[in-house]
Design a protein around this motif. Structure first.
Motif, mmCIF file in Angstrom:
data_model
loop_
_atom_site.group_PDB
_atom_site.id
_atom_site.type_symbol
_atom_site.label_atom_id
_atom_site.label_comp_id
_atom_site.label_asym_id
_atom_site.label_seq_id
_atom_site.Cartn_x
_atom_site.Cartn_y
_atom_site.Cartn_z
ATOM 1 N N VAL A 266 0.861 -1.187 0.000
ATOM 2 C CA VAL A 266 0.000 0.000 0.000
ATOM 3 C C VAL A 266 0.898 1.238 0.000
ATOM 4 N N ASN A 267 0.321 2.382 -0.404
ATOM 5 C CA ASN A 267 1.068 3.639 -0.325
ATOM 6 C C ASN A 267 1.161 4.029 1.144
ATOM 7 N N GLY A 268 2.357 4.406 1.585
ATOM 8 C CA GLY A 268 2.518 4.779 2.995
ATOM 9 C C GLY A 268 2.706 3.558 3.871
ATOM 10 N N ARG A 269 2.223 3.646 5.104
ATOM 11 C CA ARG A 269 2.375 2.544 6.060
ATOM 12 C C ARG A 269 1.031 1.899 6.336
ATOM 13 N N CYS A 270 1.002 0.582 6.358
ATOM 14 C CA CYS A 270 -0.253 -0.117 6.656
ATOM 15 C C CYS A 270 -0.360 -0.314 8.167
ATOM 16 N N THR A 271 -1.500 0.086 8.743
ATOM 17 C CA THR A 271 -1.659 -0.062 10.192
ATOM 18 C C THR A 271 -2.597 -1.212 10.561
ATOM 19 N N ALA A 272 -3.533 -1.550 9.658
ATOM 20 C CA ALA A 272 -4.498 -2.612 9.984
ATOM 21 C C ALA A 272 -5.072 -3.202 8.711
ATOM 22 N N SER A 273 -5.483 -4.457 8.786
ATOM 23 C CA SER A 273 -6.119 -5.130 7.644
ATOM 24 C C SER A 273 -7.231 -6.028 8.133
ATOM 25 N N ALA A 274 -8.165 -6.341 7.238
ATOM 26 C CA ALA A 274 -9.261 -7.264 7.575
ATOM 27 C C ALA A 274 -9.673 -8.028 6.327
ATOM 28 N N ASP B 199 -15.987 -14.006 3.282
ATOM 29 C CA ASP B 199 -15.787 -15.133 2.345
ATOM 30 C C ASP B 199 -14.306 -15.312 1.980
ATOM 31 N N SER B 200 -13.429 -14.521 2.607
ATOM 32 C CA SER B 200 -11.972 -14.607 2.408
ATOM 33 C C SER B 200 -11.513 -14.239 0.996
ATOM 34 N N SER B 201 -12.379 -13.594 0.209
ATOM 35 C CA SER B 201 -12.007 -13.282 -1.180
ATOM 36 C C SER B 201 -11.285 -11.944 -1.307
ATOM 37 N N LYS B 202 -11.492 -11.058 -0.319
ATOM 38 C CA LYS B 202 -10.887 -9.726 -0.400
ATOM 39 C C LYS B 202 -10.234 -9.355 0.937
ATOM 40 N N ILE B 203 -9.291 -8.401 0.838
ATOM 41 C CA ILE B 203 -8.641 -7.854 2.034
ATOM 42 C C ILE B 203 -8.797 -6.330 1.990
ATOM 43 N N TYR B 204 -9.226 -5.758 3.109
ATOM 44 C CA TYR B 204 -9.249 -4.305 3.265
ATOM 45 C C TYR B 204 -8.019 -3.914 4.073
ATOM 46 N N SER B 205 -7.161 -3.056 3.514
ATOM 47 C CA SER B 205 -5.962 -2.606 4.226
ATOM 48 C C SER B 205 -6.033 -1.111 4.467
ATOM 49 N N TYR B 206 -5.836 -0.729 5.709
ATOM 50 C CA TYR B 206 -5.999 0.656 6.139
ATOM 51 C C TYR B 206 -4.612 1.254 6.351
ATOM 52 N N SER B 207 -4.326 2.372 5.680
ATOM 53 C CA SER B 207 -2.990 2.967 5.798
ATOM 54 C C SER B 207 -2.968 4.035 6.883
ATOM 55 N N LYS B 208 -1.756 4.316 7.344
ATOM 56 C CA LYS B 208 -1.577 5.342 8.368
ATOM 57 C C LYS B 208 -2.061 6.700 7.857
ATOM 58 N N GLU B 209 -2.026 6.857 6.528
ATOM 59 C CA GLU B 209 -2.431 8.124 5.902
ATOM 60 C C GLU B 209 -3.945 8.240 5.711
ATOM 61 N N GLY B 210 -4.697 7.217 6.148
ATOM 62 C CA GLY B 210 -6.159 7.302 6.084
ATOM 63 C C GLY B 210 -6.781 6.785 4.802
#
Length: 263
Positions: free
Chosen positions: A142-150, A154-165
Motif C-alpha cells: 500500500v502507499n505509505g504505512r499499513c496499520t491494519a487489515s481485515a 468469504d476470504s475473497s478480499k482484504i481491506y488494508s488501512y494505511s496510516k495516511e487514512g
C-alpha cells in the motif's frame, strides 16, 4: 462473572483475550511471555487447562487458527513467530519466512476460511502466507504505512488501512488492488473491521472517530460518505469489531481506562 483468568492472572499486560472457535475455552496471552487456556464452565470457576511459556518472547498478538487446532503468536521485537499445536502439544518456532524481509513481525490476520495468514509488514508491505505451510504466497504494497487489515467473511478480499487514512481493497486470488478510497476526516488510520454479513466496514482513526460505511460504497466510490460517524471515543480508536449477527459494533481505545462502547 469472575475474571475469566481467575486461576492464573498474568504478570504483565494482556494483549489478547479470545474465545476458541468451537470449544468452551478462552485464551489469554501477553507481555509475560505466556499463553494460557481456561475452560469456560460456569460463573463461579473457570479452571486453567494449561499455560505455555515462550522464553524471551513477550507476545504482541496471539490468535486461534480457524479450525481451533493451533495458536499463532507473534512477539513485540522478533522476526519469528510461534505455532502451538494443541493436538500434539508441540510448540513450533517459525524462525524466518523465506522472502519476507522484516525486522519485526507483529500484526497479522487470519482468513475466515482458514487458508491464509496475512502479515502486516513495515513500509506498506503485506505478506500473504499459506496457513498450511506458513510459506510466502505473495507480497502486496500500500502507499505509505499499513496499520491494519481485515479479510471479508468469504476470504475473497482484504481491506488494508494505511496510516495516511486510505483504504486499499485487494483481491486475494489475483493479489491485485481492486479499489481504494479515503476514510473521511481520518488523520491517521488505526483499526478496521468488516461485518460478518459483509454489509459494513468500520474504520477507526487516531482522533477516536469510527466511520461506518456500506461495503457497496467502499467498492465504488473514492470518497464514500459514512452511514454514521461514531464520536464516542475521546482517545485513539484502537479496536473495532462487529458481533456475529452484525447488530452490534464494539469500539474501544487502549489509551484510557474503560473506553469501550457498544453501538
Amino acid at each position: 462473572c469472575l475474571p475469566a483468568n481467575q486461576e492464573r492472572f498474568a504478570n504483565g499486560k494482556l494483549v489478547t483475550v479470545q474465545f476458541h472457535p468451537s470449544a468452551q475455552v478462552v485464551m489469554t496471552a501477553g507481555h509475560d511471555r505466556s499463553v494460557s487456556l481456561f475452560q469456560v464452565k460456569n460463573f463461579s470457576l473457570n479452571p486453567k487447562i494449561q499455560s505455555i511459556y515462550l522464553e524471551s518472547f513477550p507476545i504482541y498478538k496471539a490468535h486461534f487458527s480457524m479450525d481451533g487446532e493451533q495458536v499463532l503468536a507473534t512477539g513485540t521485537h522478533h522476526s519469528m513467530f510461534f505455532v502451538y499445536d494443541m493436538i500434539a502439544g508441540n510448540i513450533i518456532p517459525i524462525p524466518k519466512v523465506r522472502g519476507v524481509e522484516e525486522k519485526f513481525l507483529r500484526n497479522f490476520e487470519l482468513s475466515p476460511d482458514g487458508s491464509f495468514m496475512l502479515l502486516i509488514g513495515t513500509s506498506g508491505y503485506l505478506h500473504l502466507l499459506s496457513m498450511k505451510t506458513k510459506e510466502l504466497i505473495s507480497t502486496m504494497k500500500v502507499n505509505g504505512r499499513c496499520t491494519a487489515s481485515a479479510f471479508t467473511p468469504d476470504s475473497s478480499k482484504i481491506y488494508s488501512y494505511s496510516k495516511e487514512g486510505e483504504v486499499f481493497i485487494w483481491d486475494v486470488r489475483s493479489r491485485k488492488c481492486l479499489h481504494k478510497f479515503e476514510d473521511e476526516g481520518s488523520l491517521e488510520g488505526k483499526c478496521i473491521a468488516v461485518s460478518k454479513n459483509n454489509q459494513y466496514v468500520a474504520c477507526g482513526s487516531s482522533s477516536g472517530v469510527v466511520n461506518l460505511y456500506t461495503t457497496d460504497a467502499c467498492l465504488k466510490e473514492n470518497h464514500p460518505k459514512p452511514v454514521k460517524a461514531i464520536m464516542n471515543l475521546v482517545t485513539s480508536a484502537t479496536c473495532v469489531t462487529f458481533n456475529p449477527t452484525t447488530e452490534i459494533l464494539a469500539v474501544a481505545s487502549r489509551d484510557t481506562d474503560e473506553a469501550v462502547k457498544l453501538v
